[in-house]
Design an enzyme around this catalytic site. Structure first.
Site, PDB file in Angstrom:
ATOM      1  CE1 TYR A   1      18.553  35.784  52.736  1.00 44.96           C
ATOM      2  CE2 TYR A   1      20.108  36.272  51.257  1.00 44.96           C
ATOM      3  CZ  TYR A   1      19.419  36.499  51.890  1.00 44.96           C
ATOM      4  OH  TYR A   1      18.743  37.987  51.867  1.00 44.96           O
TER       5      TYR A   1
ATOM      6  CB  CYS B   1      19.239  31.305  56.057  1.00 47.46           C
ATOM      7  SG  CYS B   1      17.422  31.308  57.195  1.00 47.46           S
TER       8      CYS B   1
ATOM      9  CG  PHE C   1      14.563  30.095  60.768  1.00 52.51           C
ATOM     10  CD1 PHE C   1      13.713  30.211  61.600  1.00 52.51           C
ATOM     11  CD2 PHE C   1      16.119  31.725  61.413  1.00 52.51           C
ATOM     12  CE1 PHE C   1      13.844  30.607  63.074  1.00 52.51           C
ATOM     13  CE2 PHE C   1      15.929  31.751  62.645  1.00 52.51           C
ATOM     14  CZ  PHE C   1      14.634  31.285  63.552  1.00 52.51           C
ATOM     15  CB  CYS C   2      16.942  28.479  54.213  1.00 58.54           C
ATOM     16  SG  CYS C   2      16.781  30.549  53.547  1.00 58.54           S
TER      17      CYS C   2
END
Length: 327
Positions: free
Chosen positions: A107, A110, A112-113
């Site tokens: 996503y 996000c 963490f992405c």
């Protein structure tokens, strides 16, 4: 109990369908939306009201979309030591070569992405991005692990799936890191990430602006997006108050964000441009990746104005751009 309360009750205990640990985590978010706040929805049937008259399935879809944002409030429960052991096992099966094809399922908003993208961009590793629909998640139906980020490394007929941002990064960058680097990577996961949500959802106006960005950048249908925007913003504004108490933040949560930023800058010091010395290391990329998801929001502008982090932030941004201009 109203629908928003049921959504929160249902999704909160188990984290989000979007992703946190072990590969997924969701999204705080960055926008440019008007500052009208929730009051701006008045003056006609709101998207939420329209959805309530429609199929109950729409509320279910909105609940799943909201789950993406809810994930932003769950901490990474694995210690980096456990993650590194997992990464070493994954890295043993991963051979970086010119034939290796990397595909990142994500996503966009996000944090963490974003950490994974920052690492891949800086190290100029070519990769493809697949934006996952936060409601249906059809793009990751191949995986029993239903969160993001997921990185699939394909070489010929063989492939290796990696879950969790820290595991992905460590598997791709298999080298011994200093104790200082590991400490600050863990700090980014265990503390810095938890300051994002209370700040980007601090007021109704900021919450609405954040969800406006999520909807615009995500793969939402028109009705799904409208329901997610207003219902999600209202729910996350209320949840941010709970998170503030849970993490024992100050009344003005901006102060905790400012203190964290200046603590990081002090740790980097004045004698080196990055924590990694002359180039960013994994800790630099982790902190940068977490903060980058706030770009375009009031919280990000305030952070740049009221702390000393901007020079370091711009240096990392420039290093990533120079290493991989295509991204």
């Amino acid at each position: 109990m109203d629908p928003a309360a049921r959504v929160v009750r249902a999704l909160w205990p188990g984290g989000c369908a979007l992703a946190w640990r072990l590969g997924g985590r969701p999204q705080p978010l960055l926008p440019t939306q008007s500052r009208a706040g929730f009051a701006g929805a008045a003056g006609g049937p709101s998207p939420v009201a329209a959805a309530r008259k429609g199929s109950p399935r729409l509320l279910g879809a909105a609940a799943l979309a909201l789950g993406g944002a809810l994930g932003l409030y769950h901490t990474a429960r694995w210690h980096l030591r456990a993650q590194d052991l997992h990464a070493e096992r994954s890295a043993a099966q991963l051979s970086l070569s010119s034939r290796l094809q990397l595909t990142l399922y994500q996503y966009k908003t996000c944090p963490f992405c974003s950490k994974v993208r920052a690492f891949l961009d800086f190290h100029a590793l070519p990769y493809q991005v697949v934006e996952v629909n936060p409601v249906r998640r059809a793009e990751i139906k191949f995986s029993s692990y239903r969160k993001v980020p997921i990185l699939v490394a394909q070489e010929g007929e063989s492939s290796q799936q990696l879950n969790d941002s820290s595991v992905i990064i460590s598997a791709l960058k298999t080298y011994l890191v200093s104790g200082e680097e590991m400490k600050w990577r863990q700090w980014a996961d265990d503390w810095l990430v938890h300051l994002i949500s209370p700040n980007v959802y601090r007021t109704p106006t900021e919450a609405l602006a954040s969800f406006d960005y999520i909807v615009r950048e995500g793969k939402f249908g028109a009705v799904e997006g409208a329901v997610a925007k207003y219902m999600g913003a209202a729910a996350m504004y209320l949840i941010s108050k709970r998170l503030k108490s849970r993490h024992r933040l100050q009344d003005n949560v901006r102060e905790d964000l400012y203190e964290a930023a200046d603590k990081w800058v002090a740790a980097v010091g004045k004698d080196r441009p990055f924590m990694g010395g002359q180039k960013p290391n994994l800790a630099d990329l982790a902190v940068y990746g977490v903060l980058r998801v706030m770009e375009g929001l009031d919280a990000f502008d305030d952070l740049m104005q009221h702390t000393h982090i901007q020079p370091w932030y711009l240096r990392v941004e420039r290093a990533i751009t120079e290493a991989s201009p295509a991204h």
